[in-house]
Design a protein around this motif. Structure first.
Motif, mmCIF file in Angstrom:
data_model
loop_
_atom_site.group_PDB
_atom_site.id
_atom_site.type_symbol
_atom_site.label_atom_id
_atom_site.label_comp_id
_atom_site.label_asym_id
_atom_site.label_seq_id
_atom_site.Cartn_x
_atom_site.Cartn_y
_atom_site.Cartn_z
ATOM 1 N N PHE A 1 -8.275 1.425 -4.699
ATOM 2 C CA PHE A 1 -7.874 2.804 -4.449
ATOM 3 C C PHE A 1 -9.037 3.573 -3.834
ATOM 4 O O PHE A 1 -10.205 3.335 -4.162
ATOM 5 C CB PHE A 1 -7.478 3.503 -5.747
ATOM 6 N N THR A 2 -8.701 4.544 -2.954
ATOM 7 C CA THR A 2 -9.707 5.397 -2.345
ATOM 8 C C THR A 2 -9.240 6.846 -2.401
ATOM 9 O O THR A 2 -8.160 7.171 -1.884
ATOM 10 C CB THR A 2 -9.963 5.005 -0.885
ATOM 11 N N ILE A 3 -10.048 7.699 -3.010
ATOM 12 C CA ILE A 3 -9.744 9.128 -3.060
ATOM 13 C C ILE A 3 -10.530 9.830 -1.965
ATOM 14 O O ILE A 3 -11.677 9.485 -1.682
ATOM 15 C CB ILE A 3 -10.083 9.724 -4.452
ATOM 16 N N SER A 4 -9.885 10.811 -1.330
ATOM 17 C CA SER A 4 -10.565 11.569 -0.282
ATOM 18 C C SER A 4 -9.968 12.954 -0.200
ATOM 19 O O SER A 4 -8.860 13.205 -0.705
ATOM 20 C CB SER A 4 -10.442 10.860 1.070
ATOM 21 N N HIS A 5 -10.701 13.850 0.432
ATOM 22 C CA HIS A 5 -10.230 15.226 0.575
ATOM 23 C C HIS A 5 -10.459 15.678 2.005
ATOM 24 O O HIS A 5 -11.574 15.575 2.522
ATOM 25 C CB HIS A 5 -10.964 16.154 -0.406
ATOM 26 N N ASP A 6 -9.422 16.161 2.657
ATOM 27 C CA ASP A 6 -9.511 16.711 4.005
ATOM 28 C C ASP A 6 -9.714 18.221 3.873
ATOM 29 O O ASP A 6 -8.776 18.951 3.550
ATOM 30 C CB ASP A 6 -8.238 16.387 4.782
ATOM 31 N N ASN A 7 -10.943 18.662 4.095
ATOM 32 C CA ASN A 7 -11.242 20.074 3.895
ATOM 33 C C ASN A 7 -10.497 20.969 4.881
ATOM 34 O O ASN A 7 -10.090 22.081 4.550
ATOM 35 C CB ASN A 7 -12.745 20.312 4.006
ATOM 36 N N VAL B 1 -7.539 8.006 -12.735
ATOM 37 C CA VAL B 1 -7.771 6.831 -11.909
ATOM 38 C C VAL B 1 -8.810 7.067 -10.837
ATOM 39 O O VAL B 1 -9.544 6.152 -10.466
ATOM 40 C CB VAL B 1 -6.462 6.308 -11.264
ATOM 41 N N ALA B 2 -8.911 8.297 -10.317
ATOM 42 C CA ALA B 2 -9.895 8.587 -9.271
ATOM 43 C C ALA B 2 -10.219 10.070 -9.297
ATOM 44 O O ALA B 2 -9.341 10.895 -9.581
ATOM 45 C CB ALA B 2 -9.358 8.190 -7.894
ATOM 46 N N ALA B 3 -11.472 10.392 -9.011
ATOM 47 C CA ALA B 3 -11.907 11.788 -9.038
ATOM 48 C C ALA B 3 -12.897 12.036 -7.907
ATOM 49 O O ALA B 3 -13.600 11.114 -7.475
ATOM 50 C CB ALA B 3 -12.543 12.123 -10.388
ATOM 51 N N ILE B 4 -12.962 13.292 -7.462
ATOM 52 C CA ILE B 4 -13.869 13.631 -6.374
ATOM 53 C C ILE B 4 -14.487 14.996 -6.638
ATOM 54 O O ILE B 4 -13.802 15.953 -7.021
ATOM 55 C CB ILE B 4 -13.130 13.603 -5.008
ATOM 56 N N ASP B 5 -15.820 15.066 -6.447
ATOM 57 C CA ASP B 5 -16.544 16.319 -6.618
ATOM 58 C C ASP B 5 -16.508 17.125 -5.320
ATOM 59 O O ASP B 5 -16.198 16.579 -4.260
ATOM 60 C CB ASP B 5 -18.005 16.023 -6.968
ATOM 61 N N PHE C 1 -6.074 13.166 -0.986
ATOM 62 C CA PHE C 1 -5.359 11.918 -0.746
ATOM 63 C C PHE C 1 -5.761 10.856 -1.762
ATOM 64 O O PHE C 1 -6.859 10.886 -2.307
ATOM 65 C CB PHE C 1 -5.662 11.390 0.665
ATOM 66 N N LEU C 2 -4.858 9.916 -1.973
ATOM 67 C CA LEU C 2 -5.177 8.702 -2.725
ATOM 68 C C LEU C 2 -4.573 7.531 -1.964
ATOM 69 O O LEU C 2 -3.350 7.373 -1.925
ATOM 70 C CB LEU C 2 -4.629 8.748 -4.154
ATOM 71 N N GLN C 3 -5.433 6.759 -1.323
ATOM 72 C CA GLN C 3 -5.002 5.542 -0.637
ATOM 73 C C GLN C 3 -4.997 4.413 -1.651
ATOM 74 O O GLN C 3 -6.031 4.113 -2.249
ATOM 75 C CB GLN C 3 -5.947 5.225 0.516
ATOM 76 N N MET C 4 -3.843 3.791 -1.829
ATOM 77 C CA MET C 4 -3.696 2.726 -2.819
ATOM 78 C C MET C 4 -3.346 1.434 -2.097
ATOM 79 O O MET C 4 -2.281 1.331 -1.470
ATOM 80 C CB MET C 4 -2.604 3.095 -3.827
ATOM 81 N N ASP C 5 -4.235 0.471 -2.170
ATOM 82 C CA ASP C 5 -4.037 -0.829 -1.532
ATOM 83 C C ASP C 5 -3.967 -1.919 -2.592
ATOM 84 O O ASP C 5 -4.390 -1.735 -3.730
ATOM 85 C CB ASP C 5 -5.183 -1.110 -0.548
ATOM 86 N N SER D 1 0.831 -1.203 0.000
ATOM 87 C CA SER D 1 0.000 0.000 0.000
ATOM 88 C C SER D 1 0.865 1.253 0.000
ATOM 89 O O SER D 1 1.998 1.241 0.493
ATOM 90 C CB SER D 1 -0.904 0.032 1.235
ATOM 91 N N LEU D 2 0.305 2.312 -0.559
ATOM 92 C CA LEU D 2 0.898 3.638 -0.507
ATOM 93 C C LEU D 2 -0.218 4.655 -0.363
ATOM 94 O O LEU D 2 -1.344 4.420 -0.811
ATOM 95 C CB LEU D 2 1.701 3.951 -1.771
ATOM 96 N N ARG D 3 0.110 5.797 0.218
ATOM 97 C CA ARG D 3 -0.858 6.884 0.341
ATOM 98 C C ARG D 3 -0.247 8.142 -0.252
ATOM 99 O O ARG D 3 0.779 8.629 0.236
ATOM 100 C CB ARG D 3 -1.226 7.123 1.799
ATOM 101 N N LEU D 4 -0.865 8.635 -1.284
ATOM 102 C CA LEU D 4 -0.412 9.865 -1.919
ATOM 103 C C LEU D 4 -1.168 11.062 -1.343
ATOM 104 O O LEU D 4 -2.345 10.953 -0.997
ATOM 105 C CB LEU D 4 -0.637 9.806 -3.432
ATOM 106 N N SER D 5 -0.469 12.202 -1.266
ATOM 107 C CA SER D 5 -1.071 13.442 -0.808
ATOM 108 C C SER D 5 -0.865 14.523 -1.846
ATOM 109 O O SER D 5 0.123 14.507 -2.592
ATOM 110 C CB SER D 5 -0.449 13.889 0.520
ATOM 111 N N CYS D 6 -1.777 15.483 -1.859
ATOM 112 C CA CYS D 6 -1.683 16.598 -2.803
ATOM 113 C C CYS D 6 -2.160 17.858 -2.100
ATOM 114 O O CYS D 6 -3.305 17.925 -1.647
ATOM 115 C CB CYS D 6 -2.524 16.319 -4.033
ATOM 116 N N ALA D 7 -1.289 18.855 -2.016
ATOM 117 C CA ALA D 7 -1.639 20.123 -1.384
ATOM 118 C C ALA D 7 -1.601 21.224 -2.434
ATOM 119 O O ALA D 7 -0.694 21.256 -3.263
ATOM 120 C CB ALA D 7 -0.668 20.438 -0.254
ATOM 121 N N PRO D 8 -2.558 22.097 -2.416
ATOM 122 C CA PRO D 8 -2.634 23.159 -3.417
ATOM 123 C C PRO D 8 -2.158 24.501 -2.887
ATOM 124 O O PRO D 8 -2.960 25.390 -2.675
ATOM 125 C CB PRO D 8 -4.115 23.205 -3.753
#
Length: 123
Positions: free
Chosen positions: A67-73, A48-52, A79-83, A17-24
């Protein structure tokens, strides 16, 4: 030019598994459509993954259930959790965002904000 910053890539064995992060840091506004794309050598960039903004998510068939995409407001971080990673998941992974979208898509041309990419290697 780069306006998003990804992190969390690396090398793992198949099944890991890996967890990717993205900060704007340079992104205007708050809620937005965001997505993760990947590009393997010699291949086109694919979504691969999208979130509204309302939290609705969608996934490419190749990663559904893994894979699980999520956003910490609060942290304004994507984030992209990849298992259960597979060798075919090996690619450069990019996050993307755009304030003009109502629904997050898997079309590269829809996104005006991109990160520099983070490498994921699965052996």
């Amino acid at each position: 030019h780069v306006q998003l910053v990804e992190s969390g890539g690396g090398s793992v064995q198949a099944g890991g598994s890996l967890r990717l992060s993205c900060a704007p840091p340079g992104y205007p506004g708050s809620r937005r459509c965001m997505a993760w794309f990947r590009q393997a050598p010699g291949k086109e960039r694919e979504g691969v993954a999208a979130i509204d903004p309302d939290g609705t998510t969608r996934y490419a068939d190749s990663v559904k259930g893994r894979f699980t995409i999520s956003h910490d407001n609060a942290k304004n971080t994507l984030f992209l959790q990849m298992d259960t990673l597979k060798p075919e998941d090996t690619a450069m992974y990019y996050c993307a965002a755009d304030p003009r979208l109502v629904t997050a898509t898997f079309w590269v041309a829809d996104y005006g904000y991109w990160g520099q990419g983070t490498q994921v290697t699965v052996s």
